[in-house]
Design an enzyme around this catalytic site. Structure first.
Site, PDB file in Angstrom:
ATOM      1  N   ASN A   1     -21.255 -46.544  -5.918  1.00  0.00           N
ATOM      2  CA  ASN A   1     -21.015 -45.666  -7.071  1.00  0.00           C
ATOM      3  C   ASN A   1     -19.634 -45.878  -7.676  1.00  0.00           C
ATOM      4  OD1 ASN A   1     -20.689 -44.264  -4.371  1.00  0.00           O
ATOM      5  ND2 ASN A   1     -19.379 -42.968  -5.636  1.00  0.00           N
TER       6      ASN A   1
ATOM      7  N   ARG B   1     -24.141 -42.540  -1.283  1.00  0.00           N
ATOM      8  CA  ARG B   1     -24.496 -41.421  -0.387  1.00  0.00           C
ATOM      9  C   ARG B   1     -24.736 -40.136  -1.182  1.00  0.00           C
ATOM     10  NH1 ARG B   1     -18.923 -40.121   2.969  1.00  0.00           N
ATOM     11  NH2 ARG B   1     -17.462 -40.686   1.320  1.00  0.00           N
TER      12      ARG B   1
ATOM     13  N   LYS C   1     -13.330 -52.584  11.586  1.00  0.00           N
ATOM     14  CA  LYS C   1     -13.563 -53.884  10.946  1.00  0.00           C
ATOM     15  C   LYS C   1     -13.526 -55.017  11.992  1.00  0.00           C
ATOM     16  CE  LYS C   1     -13.831 -52.357   6.615  1.00  0.00           C
ATOM     17  NZ  LYS C   1     -15.060 -52.386   5.820  1.00  0.00           N
TER      18      LYS C   1
ATOM     19  N   THR D   1      -8.440 -49.530  -5.780  1.00  0.00           N
ATOM     20  CA  THR D   1      -9.606 -48.629  -5.724  1.00  0.00           C
ATOM     21  C   THR D   1      -9.154 -47.283  -5.168  1.00  0.00           C
ATOM     22  OG1 THR D   1     -10.148 -49.250  -3.459  1.00  0.00           O
ATOM     23  CG2 THR D   1     -11.164 -50.576  -5.208  1.00  0.00           C
TER      24      THR D   1
ATOM     25  N   SER E   1     -11.920 -56.539   6.473  1.00  0.00           N
ATOM     26  CA  SER E   1     -10.493 -56.486   6.155  1.00  0.00           C
ATOM     27  C   SER E   1      -9.711 -57.361   7.116  1.00  0.00           C
ATOM     28  CB  SER E   1     -10.005 -55.049   6.273  1.00  0.00           C
ATOM     29  OG  SER E   1      -8.600 -55.027   6.274  1.00  0.00           O
TER      30      SER E   1
ATOM     31  N   TYR F   1      -9.458 -47.752  11.282  1.00  0.00           N
ATOM     32  CA  TYR F   1     -10.127 -48.597  10.279  1.00  0.00           C
ATOM     33  C   TYR F   1     -10.116 -50.060  10.752  1.00  0.00           C
ATOM     34  CZ  TYR F   1     -10.526 -50.941   5.658  1.00  0.00           C
ATOM     35  OH  TYR F   1     -10.877 -51.744   4.598  1.00  0.00           O
TER      36      TYR F   1
HETATM   37  P1  NDP Z   1     -13.720 -47.075  -2.311  1.00  0.00           P
HETATM   38  O1  NDP Z   1     -13.149 -45.978  -1.484  1.00  0.00           O
HETATM   39  O2  NDP Z   1     -13.341 -47.183  -3.742  1.00  0.00           O
HETATM   40  O3  NDP Z   1     -15.319 -47.035  -2.239  1.00  0.00           O
HETATM   41  C1  NDP Z   1     -15.968 -46.846  -1.030  1.00  0.00           C
HETATM   42  C2  NDP Z   1     -17.417 -46.580  -1.322  1.00  0.00           C
HETATM   43  O4  NDP Z   1     -18.092 -46.370  -0.073  1.00  0.00           O
HETATM   44  C3  NDP Z   1     -17.639 -45.311  -2.148  1.00  0.00           C
HETATM   45  O5  NDP Z   1     -18.708 -45.518  -3.048  1.00  0.00           O
HETATM   46  C4  NDP Z   1     -18.026 -44.293  -1.098  1.00  0.00           C
HETATM   47  O6  NDP Z   1     -18.821 -43.231  -1.594  1.00  0.00           O
HETATM   48  C5  NDP Z   1     -18.840 -45.176  -0.196  1.00  0.00           C
HETATM   49  N1  NDP Z   1     -19.103 -44.583   1.117  1.00  0.00           N
HETATM   50  C6  NDP Z   1     -18.240 -44.046   2.007  1.00  0.00           C
HETATM   51  N2  NDP Z   1     -18.891 -43.586   3.067  1.00  0.00           N
HETATM   52  C7  NDP Z   1     -20.216 -43.827   2.858  1.00  0.00           C
HETATM   53  C8  NDP Z   1     -21.385 -43.571   3.587  1.00  0.00           C
HETATM   54  N3  NDP Z   1     -21.366 -42.933   4.767  1.00  0.00           N
HETATM   55  N4  NDP Z   1     -22.581 -43.976   3.079  1.00  0.00           N
HETATM   56  C9  NDP Z   1     -22.625 -44.613   1.887  1.00  0.00           C
HETATM   57  N5  NDP Z   1     -21.556 -44.841   1.125  1.00  0.00           N
HETATM   58  C10 NDP Z   1     -20.349 -44.458   1.613  1.00  0.00           C
HETATM   59  O7  NDP Z   1     -13.360 -48.391  -1.496  1.00  0.00           O
HETATM   60  P2  NDP Z   1     -13.255 -49.932  -1.925  1.00  0.00           P
HETATM   61  O8  NDP Z   1     -14.101 -50.201  -3.094  1.00  0.00           O
HETATM   62  O9  NDP Z   1     -11.825 -50.276  -1.953  1.00  0.00           O
HETATM   63  O10 NDP Z   1     -13.821 -50.614  -0.623  1.00  0.00           O
HETATM   64  C11 NDP Z   1     -15.032 -51.350  -0.612  1.00  0.00           C
HETATM   65  C12 NDP Z   1     -15.038 -52.204   0.638  1.00  0.00           C
HETATM   66  O11 NDP Z   1     -13.964 -53.144   0.599  1.00  0.00           O
HETATM   67  C13 NDP Z   1     -14.854 -51.408   1.925  1.00  0.00           C
HETATM   68  O12 NDP Z   1     -15.671 -51.966   2.941  1.00  0.00           O
HETATM   69  C14 NDP Z   1     -13.392 -51.644   2.278  1.00  0.00           C
HETATM   70  O13 NDP Z   1     -13.159 -51.497   3.636  1.00  0.00           O
HETATM   71  C15 NDP Z   1     -13.217 -53.064   1.809  1.00  0.00           C
HETATM   72  N6  NDP Z   1     -11.837 -53.439   1.551  1.00  0.00           N
HETATM   73  C16 NDP Z   1     -11.134 -52.851   0.533  1.00  0.00           C
HETATM   74  C17 NDP Z   1      -9.811 -53.224   0.311  1.00  0.00           C
HETATM   75  C18 NDP Z   1      -9.009 -52.627  -0.786  1.00  0.00           C
HETATM   76  O14 NDP Z   1      -7.808 -52.997  -0.898  1.00  0.00           O
HETATM   77  N7  NDP Z   1      -9.537 -51.752  -1.621  1.00  0.00           N
HETATM   78  C19 NDP Z   1      -9.154 -54.254   1.128  1.00  0.00           C
HETATM   79  C20 NDP Z   1      -9.978 -54.789   2.188  1.00  0.00           C
HETATM   80  C21 NDP Z   1     -11.269 -54.387   2.368  1.00  0.00           C
HETATM   81  P3  NDP Z   1     -18.188 -41.826  -2.125  1.00  0.00           P
HETATM   82  O15 NDP Z   1     -17.727 -42.062  -3.530  1.00  0.00           O
HETATM   83  O16 NDP Z   1     -19.337 -40.911  -2.018  1.00  0.00           O
HETATM   84  O17 NDP Z   1     -17.055 -41.500  -1.209  1.00  0.00           O
END
Ligand code: NDP
Length: 301
Positions: free
Chosen positions: A33, A56, A220, A251, A160, A216
């Site tokens: 989302n 979710r 990972k 993000t 990560s 975290y």
């Molecule tokens: P965001 O926090 O922007 O987005 C995370 C998303 O995961 C949201 O849509 C959130 O939904 C959803 N989410 C959380 N818990 C659940 C759940 N139980 N079931 C379904 N959906 C869930 O994070 P990013 O876009 O930054 O991260 C995306 C991926 O990239 C992650 O795996 C993160 O670990 C990885 N990553 C990100 C980095 C960064 O710098 N941003 C660096 C390295 C890795 P809701 O809106 O409802 O909370």
């Protein structure tokens, strides 16, 4: 090292030279989302892949779908909470009826309760449950649909660099994970349980776990190791499992800080997910650095 294992940095992966996918190619993205997941759905859909945006929260998910519709992109939606087993089973049952075969699974959803320069393990249980057991349970539930895919099925786990082995100081844990060819799911679960036990007993900070965003990072670390176990098990059998660290991205998770936009992270992620089967590695960790993008076995990074 085989031919698919460059040890130098390069601009790989660039946009796939062969357009092997079509509207029949089906992709699922979790936690889509917002953030990188949303941007990956957008990019995959722009490229003509049939995408299921999952979230979710139904309202947040449908809002994202509407925004994409405004951009002329038509994607499917279904609610999916990866920390809730009943939600995973319900999703798998819906997917079976509606699609029945899966080509690309992007395990993107994850949580962190840490502020950028803080390290709290207050929510360690929930973080491990969501970031490690969530993708693992989803892969297991969707497994029957992988085998029906006409091309190599791709699982791309958003991971990560905080969870790389070089962040682990505990030599016993490091040794276990280093021998990734012999590693079992059971050993990974034991390592995760050890961490949770250390947290409960208040001794986690002196036991050689990763020092930044510890819970975290452990989640990972476990996801990386599990990806390798799975990749080994299905090597040469039509399933490729890789991990991808997008780098510090702007993000919600990073409170908008970072060097890359979600769109830039997603473009790279999609390029990896769409590597033509003949060039597609498995069991690798893709990493972005200031010098370019490269990949290798996680134990070698
Ligand atoms: P965001 O926090 O922007 O987005 C995370 C998303 O995961 C949201 O849509 C959130 O939904 C959803 N989410 C959380 N818990 C659940 C759940 N139980 N079931 C379904 N959906 C869930 O994070 P990013 O876009 O930054 O991260 C995306 C991926 O990239 C992650 O795996 C993160 O670990 C990885 N990553 C990100 C980095 C960064 O710098 N941003 C660096 C390295 C890795 P809701 O809106 O409802 O909370």
């Amino acid at each position: 090292m085989n031919s698919k294992e460059p040890n130098t940095t390069s601009s790989f992966p660039s946009f796939p030279s062969i357009r092997w996918w079509s509207k029949e190619t089906v992709a699922i993205v979790t936690g889509a989302n917002k953030g990188i997941g949303y941007a990956m759905v957008k990019r995959l859909s722009e490229l003509g892949v049939t995408v299921i945006l999952t979230a979710r929260d139904t309202a947040r998910g449908l809002k994202a779908v509407e925004t994409l519709k405004g951009l002329g992109l038509d994607v499917y939606f279904h609610c999916l909470d990866i920390s809730n087993h009943a939600s995973i089973l319900e999703f798998a049952s819906w997917f079976k009826c509606e699609f029945g075969k899966l080509d690309i699974l992007v395990n993107n959803a994850a949580i962190s309760y840490n502020e950028i320069h803080e390290n709290s393990v207050e929510h360690a249980d929930e973080v491990i449950q969501t970031n490690y057991y969530g993708p693992k349970s989803l892969i297991e539930a969707l497994f029957p649909f992988f085998s029906r895919s006409l091309t190599t099925t791709r699982v791309l786990n958003l991971s990560s660099r905080l969870g790389l082995l070089n962040k682990v100081k505990n030599s016993k844990i490091k040794q276990t994970l280093l021998y990734e060819e012999q590693l079992s799911e059971d050993q990974i679960d034991k390592i995760v349980n050890l961490f949770i036990d250390d947290v409960k007993k208040g001794r986690w900070s002196s036991r050689g776990w990763p020092e930044n965003w510890t819970d975290y990072a452990v989640s990972k670390l476990a996801l990386n190791a599990y990806s390798k176990v799975l990749a080994n098990r299905y090597q040469g059998r039509g399933l490729s499992v890789n991990c991808f660290c997008p780098g510090h991205t702007q993000t919600s998770m990073t409170h908008g800080t970072g060097n890359y936009t979600a769109d830039a992270a997603a473009e790279l992620g999609v390029n990896i997910a769409l590597i033509p089967a003949k060039d597609l590695p498995t069991g690798k960790f893709f990493l972005r650095s200031s010098r370019g993008v490269y990949f290798n076995a996680y134990s070698k990074l």
